[in-house]
Design a protein around this motif. Structure first.
Motif, PDB file in Angstrom:
ATOM      1  N   LEU A 200     -11.424 -59.817 -17.251  1.00  0.00           N
ATOM      2  CA  LEU A 200     -11.641 -61.239 -16.951  1.00  0.00           C
ATOM      3  C   LEU A 200     -10.396 -61.858 -16.328  1.00  0.00           C
ATOM      4  N   GLU A 201      -9.230 -61.558 -16.898  1.00  0.00           N
ATOM      5  CA  GLU A 201      -7.987 -62.114 -16.368  1.00  0.00           C
ATOM      6  C   GLU A 201      -7.752 -61.646 -14.933  1.00  0.00           C
ATOM      7  N   ASP A 202      -8.000 -60.361 -14.669  1.00  0.00           N
ATOM      8  CA  ASP A 202      -7.817 -59.858 -13.311  1.00  0.00           C
ATOM      9  C   ASP A 202      -8.813 -60.486 -12.347  1.00  0.00           C
ATOM     10  N   ALA A 203     -10.036 -60.741 -12.806  1.00  0.00           N
ATOM     11  CA  ALA A 203     -11.017 -61.417 -11.956  1.00  0.00           C
ATOM     12  C   ALA A 203     -10.538 -62.821 -11.601  1.00  0.00           C
ATOM     13  N   ALA A 204      -9.915 -63.498 -12.562  1.00  0.00           N
ATOM     14  CA  ALA A 204      -9.386 -64.839 -12.304  1.00  0.00           C
ATOM     15  C   ALA A 204      -8.241 -64.796 -11.298  1.00  0.00           C
ATOM     16  N   VAL A 205      -7.365 -63.779 -11.418  1.00  0.00           N
ATOM     17  CA  VAL A 205      -6.263 -63.639 -10.460  1.00  0.00           C
ATOM     18  C   VAL A 205      -6.816 -63.309  -9.078  1.00  0.00           C
ATOM     19  N   GLY A 206      -7.803 -62.403  -9.030  1.00  0.00           N
ATOM     20  CA  GLY A 206      -8.393 -62.046  -7.740  1.00  0.00           C
ATOM     21  C   GLY A 206      -9.088 -63.224  -7.086  1.00  0.00           C
ATOM     22  N   TYR A 207      -9.735 -64.059  -7.875  1.00  0.00           N
ATOM     23  CA  TYR A 207     -10.383 -65.271  -7.339  1.00  0.00           C
ATOM     24  C   TYR A 207      -9.339 -66.307  -6.941  1.00  0.00           C
ATOM     25  N   GLY A 208      -8.277 -66.398  -7.719  1.00  0.00           N
ATOM     26  CA  GLY A 208      -7.216 -67.371  -7.482  1.00  0.00           C
ATOM     27  C   GLY A 208      -7.272 -68.487  -8.499  1.00  0.00           C
ATOM     28  N   TYR A 209      -6.266 -68.550  -9.364  1.00  0.00           N
ATOM     29  CA  TYR A 209      -6.259 -69.597 -10.386  1.00  0.00           C
ATOM     30  C   TYR A 209      -6.310 -70.989  -9.768  1.00  0.00           C
ATOM     31  N   ASN A 210      -5.661 -71.157  -8.632  1.00  0.00           N
ATOM     32  CA  ASN A 210      -5.659 -72.473  -7.990  1.00  0.00           C
ATOM     33  C   ASN A 210      -7.022 -72.838  -7.424  1.00  0.00           C
ATOM     34  N   ASN A 211      -7.902 -71.844  -7.280  1.00  0.00           N
ATOM     35  CA  ASN A 211      -9.229 -72.106  -6.718  1.00  0.00           C
ATOM     36  C   ASN A 211     -10.293 -72.327  -7.775  1.00  0.00           C
ATOM     37  N   LEU A 212      -9.947 -72.127  -9.038  1.00  0.00           N
ATOM     38  CA  LEU A 212     -10.931 -72.291 -10.106  1.00  0.00           C
ATOM     39  C   LEU A 212     -11.403 -73.738 -10.182  1.00  0.00           C
ATOM     40  N   PRO A 213     -12.661 -73.954 -10.579  1.00  0.00           N
ATOM     41  CA  PRO A 213     -13.188 -75.330 -10.669  1.00  0.00           C
ATOM     42  C   PRO A 213     -12.374 -76.167 -11.643  1.00  0.00           C
ATOM     43  N   LYS A 214     -12.398 -77.449 -11.396  1.00  0.00           N
ATOM     44  CA  LYS A 214     -11.692 -78.373 -12.285  1.00  0.00           C
ATOM     45  C   LYS A 214     -12.365 -78.403 -13.650  1.00  0.00           C
ATOM     46  N   GLN A 215     -11.667 -78.976 -14.601  1.00  0.00           N
ATOM     47  CA  GLN A 215     -12.098 -78.941 -15.999  1.00  0.00           C
ATOM     48  C   GLN A 215     -13.510 -79.466 -16.190  1.00  0.00           C
ATOM     49  N   GLU A 216     -13.859 -80.580 -15.532  1.00  0.00           N
ATOM     50  CA  GLU A 216     -15.153 -81.192 -15.791  1.00  0.00           C
ATOM     51  C   GLU A 216     -16.329 -80.341 -15.305  1.00  0.00           C
ATOM     52  N   LYS A 217     -16.053 -79.340 -14.455  1.00  0.00           N
ATOM     53  CA  LYS A 217     -17.119 -78.496 -13.937  1.00  0.00           C
ATOM     54  C   LYS A 217     -17.386 -77.277 -14.802  1.00  0.00           C
ATOM     55  N   ILE A 218     -16.540 -77.054 -15.800  1.00  0.00           N
ATOM     56  CA  ILE A 218     -16.742 -75.902 -16.682  1.00  0.00           C
ATOM     57  C   ILE A 218     -17.618 -76.346 -17.841  1.00  0.00           C
ATOM     58  N   SER A 219     -18.898 -75.993 -17.762  1.00  0.00           N
ATOM     59  CA  SER A 219     -19.889 -76.537 -18.680  1.00  0.00           C
ATOM     60  C   SER A 219     -19.685 -76.091 -20.120  1.00  0.00           C
ATOM     61  N   ASN A 220     -19.182 -74.873 -20.308  1.00  0.00           N
ATOM     62  CA  ASN A 220     -19.086 -74.347 -21.672  1.00  0.00           C
ATOM     63  C   ASN A 220     -17.689 -74.487 -22.253  1.00  0.00           C
ATOM     64  N   GLY A 221     -16.796 -75.159 -21.569  1.00  0.00           N
ATOM     65  CA  GLY A 221     -15.420 -75.267 -22.044  1.00  0.00           C
ATOM     66  C   GLY A 221     -15.261 -76.388 -23.054  1.00  0.00           C
ATOM     67  N   ASN A 222     -14.599 -76.111 -24.149  1.00  0.00           N
ATOM     68  CA  ASN A 222     -14.315 -77.119 -25.162  1.00  0.00           C
ATOM     69  C   ASN A 222     -12.817 -77.366 -25.155  1.00  0.00           C
ATOM     70  N   PHE A 223     -12.409 -78.491 -24.588  1.00  0.00           N
ATOM     71  CA  PHE A 223     -10.990 -78.740 -24.384  1.00  0.00           C
ATOM     72  C   PHE A 223     -10.448 -79.803 -25.339  1.00  0.00           C
ATOM     73  N   ILE A 224     -11.218 -80.123 -26.405  1.00  0.00           N
ATOM     74  CA  ILE A 224     -10.752 -81.101 -27.382  1.00  0.00           C
ATOM     75  C   ILE A 224     -10.031 -80.348 -28.489  1.00  0.00           C
ATOM     76  N   ALA A 225      -8.754 -80.618 -28.629  1.00  0.00           N
ATOM     77  CA  ALA A 225      -7.952 -79.891 -29.616  1.00  0.00           C
ATOM     78  C   ALA A 225      -8.368 -80.267 -31.032  1.00  0.00           C
ATOM     79  N   ALA A 226      -8.367 -79.286 -31.902  1.00  0.00           N
ATOM     80  CA  ALA A 226      -8.681 -79.518 -33.311  1.00  0.00           C
ATOM     81  C   ALA A 226      -7.970 -78.461 -34.136  1.00  0.00           C
ATOM     82  N   PRO A 227      -7.506 -78.825 -35.321  1.00  0.00           N
ATOM     83  CA  PRO A 227      -6.816 -77.821 -36.152  1.00  0.00           C
ATOM     84  C   PRO A 227      -7.796 -76.787 -36.680  1.00  0.00           C
TER      85      PRO A 227
END
Length: 595
Positions: free
Chosen positions: A356-383
């Motif tokens: 997965l990490e290599d796929a992200a590098v091959g795609y380009g981290y700078n080209n990845l969609p912005k946070q709001e476009k990642i439907s399954n991402g949970n970016f609210i910090a919690a202990p």
């Protein structure tokens, strides 16, 4: 992380174009390495050739030389395909004697035929060995590499453990014939302290030394210290015999693969290696080294797309992985699965998350969609829940006027066992293979050593001393993937002129009250419900006889009670072992039962 120095223009020539510093810095960033320094200005002042110093990830052994960096960047840029590494038929053997089990039991070997060195490729060949020695090989303690001019020696070869005075040879760059014992004495001198003398301790106290011999009993090397002057390689060497000795078989094979993968490009038949048959004499086991069989691993397309916020096809993801030297194809009959072939140069790929990490590098981290476009991402910090439980322990303990301490997680073997009057049956403690000092030999299995060491350093403070800690201990478990697991504990100690057992039991009551856990007087009644109690237990040698107990806990009605900790008056020997001239009581609980 290791830093690799490469000649700037040589690298540009290998990449097919010249880059500005800004362009090359951006290329490194996108690929996942870092341009640390450009020495052009200083080099020109001193009449030297400019260099780049590039910082490499510690797990990317294929990037520890200019050959590997250029090959990987060219594949990333689409300029070259991944090499097709090939093996010829073996023509010689390496016999491993049973005597080596006393010192370095594993061996591997290979031959680079018809190789053509120039000054730079030769220097790079030597430098890669040293980088591997310092990195993966743990300063030669795990693996040691020996390289020889194959035309000066004769196979088959023998790897034996011999008494120090029963063999002689002329060490590299020396003129006098020396026994193994005399070689050790030579490199123990102050002049060699920061050179080869650093490795003497690895074999110095062994009854036998590891020795590589050819068919005429000529000593080729004394690993991991020094090679023989007789078989040293030069710029004119055409056939290189590489021998590996090790205490770790997997790392030995990784090191051999990296060396031949990087420098077989200079053979007349590029990327072709002659293997060696390695035979264990005592059990007649045989294997061919190096092993060029590629590994394969399946990874989910949905896993990659959902994690990176993409909706790409399997073919597109295969393209991203190709840039990172990974060959991937869709699995027939399963649109969600890719079969990824992992080359010998990428031993760092251990899990689908690495792909997965290599796929992200091959795609380009700078080209990845912005946070709001990642439907399954949970970016609210919690202990984490266990951290919330630990905070409750801390708050309740501090409210009871106890002070928190934060000792180290590592301790000596004696502190974790002998000082606590406990025997080590090798089933619990994770032991460090290469501890820096005697103080850091094992990962603690109880919080008690660290707390008592803290009390020891503060024993001149006014009494009583009341301290607690909430932290992790670690236990071995062979069933788990990582063979060990962390467990969060809470513990407290009372040290004074009297044992203070009633005080420590009172703190336990305060903690249980905070977690809404009642004291169970009639703990034999299964219908009582949630609660805790203590039972006398003389099986705990850390506590004074008749003054030790286990803490029992039942989380709900009808549930079987379980032991969650212990408390008691510490044995006088334990206090003396930690040089504490007082008495004390101690309690320790497994915090995770309150989740």
């Amino acid at each position: 992380m290791p830093t690799i120095s490469v000649y700037k223009q040589q690298l540009f020539d290998l990449l097919g174009r010249n880059y500005t510093n800004e362009e090359f810095d951006e290329l490194c960033f996108e690929f996942g390495i870092e341009l640390d320094e450009d020495t052009t200005e200083e080099a020109l002042k001193n009449g030297q050739e400019p260099e780049y110093k590039i910082e490499i990830g510690a797990n990317r052994y294929d990037l520890l030389c200019i050959e590997g960096i250029a090959q990987s960047l060219n594949e990333y840029l689409g300029r070259e395909k991944a090499p097709n590494y090939k093996l010829t038929k073996p023509t010689t053997k390496l016999y491993v004697d049973q005597s080596t089990e006393q010192i370095r039991p594993y061996a591997a070997a290979a031959i680079l035929r018809n190789i053509s060195f120039n000054k730079r490729s030769y220097d790079s060949f030597i430098a890669l060995q040293e980088k591997l020695h310092a990195n993966l090989c743990r300063n030669r303690t795990l693996v040691a590499v020996g390289t020889h001019d194959y035309d000066t020696i004769q196979g088959p070869f023998h790897y034996k453990g011999l008494p120090p005075r029963e063999f002689k040879f002329i060490p590299l760059n020396q003129t006098q014939m020396l026994t193994g014992a005399e070689v050790i004495e030579l490199y123990k001198t102050p002049a060699q302290k920061n050179n080869l003398g650093r490795y003497v301790h690895i074999i110095e106290n062994s009854p036998v030394y590891p020795v590589i011999l050819d068919s005429t009993n000529l000593v080729c090397s004394l690993p991991p210290i020094i090679n023989s002057e007789h078989s040293k390689i030069t710029l004119n060497t055409r056939n290189v015999f590489i021998e590996i000795t090790a205490t770790d078989k997997t790392k030995a094979e990784i090191v051999l693969n990296q060396l031949v993968a990087m420098f077989s490009r200079y053979c007349d038949e590029a990327f072709t290696v002659e293997p060696v048959e390695v035979i264990s004499i005592h059990n007649n086991e045989s294997r061919i080294t190096p092993n060029f069989e590629p590994r394969s691993m399946n990874v989910s397309v949905n896993y990659i797309n959902s994690t990176l916020g993409l909706t790409d096809s399997p073919e597109q993801i295969c393209g991203y992985l190709k840039k990172m030297s990974l060959h991937a194809v869709p699995v027939a009959g399963d649109e969600d699965q890719l079969e990824v072939t992992i080359p010998i140069t990428r031993p760092d790929i251990l899990h689908p998350c690495d792909i997965l990490e290599d796929a992200a590098v091959g795609y380009g981290y700078n080209n990845l969609p912005k946070q709001e476009k990642i439907s399954n991402g949970n970016f609210i910090a919690a202990p984490l829940p266990i951290n919330k439980v630990s905070d409750i322990f801390r708050l309740a303990s501090s409210q009871a006027s106890w002070l928190e301490v934060m000792p180290l997680t590592l301790c000596s073997h004696d502190e974790n066992f002998k000082f606590l009057r406990v025997k080590d049956d090798s089933s619990l403690a994770v032991k460090l293979a290469n501890p820096k000092t005697i103080e850091y030999q094992v990962v603690r299995t109880t919080l008690l050593p660290g707390i008592l060491k803290t009390v020891k350093e503060n024993r001149k403070q006014s009494l009583p001393i009341k301290v607690f800690e909430s932290g992790d201990v670690v236990f071995k478990n062979e069933i788990l993937e990582r063979k060990a697991f962390n467990e969060r504990h809470w513990a407290a100690v009372y040290v004074g002129k009297n044992s203070g057992f009633e005080v420590i039991q009172g703190l336990l009551g305060k903690i249980m009250q905070t977690f809404r856990t009642q004291w169970v007087a009639d703990y034999g009644n299964a219908a009582t419900g949630r609660g805790y109690w203590i039972e006398e237990d003389d099986s705990l040698p850390t506590f004074f006889p008749g003054r030790g107990a286990v803490v029992m806990f039942r989380s709900r009605e009808g549930e079987t009670a379980k032991k969650i900790g212990h408390l008691g008056v510490l044995h006088p020997e334990v206090m003396n072992n930690f040089e504490i001239p007082y008495v004390g009581s101690y309690v320790e609980l497994n915090s995770e039962v309150f989740l």
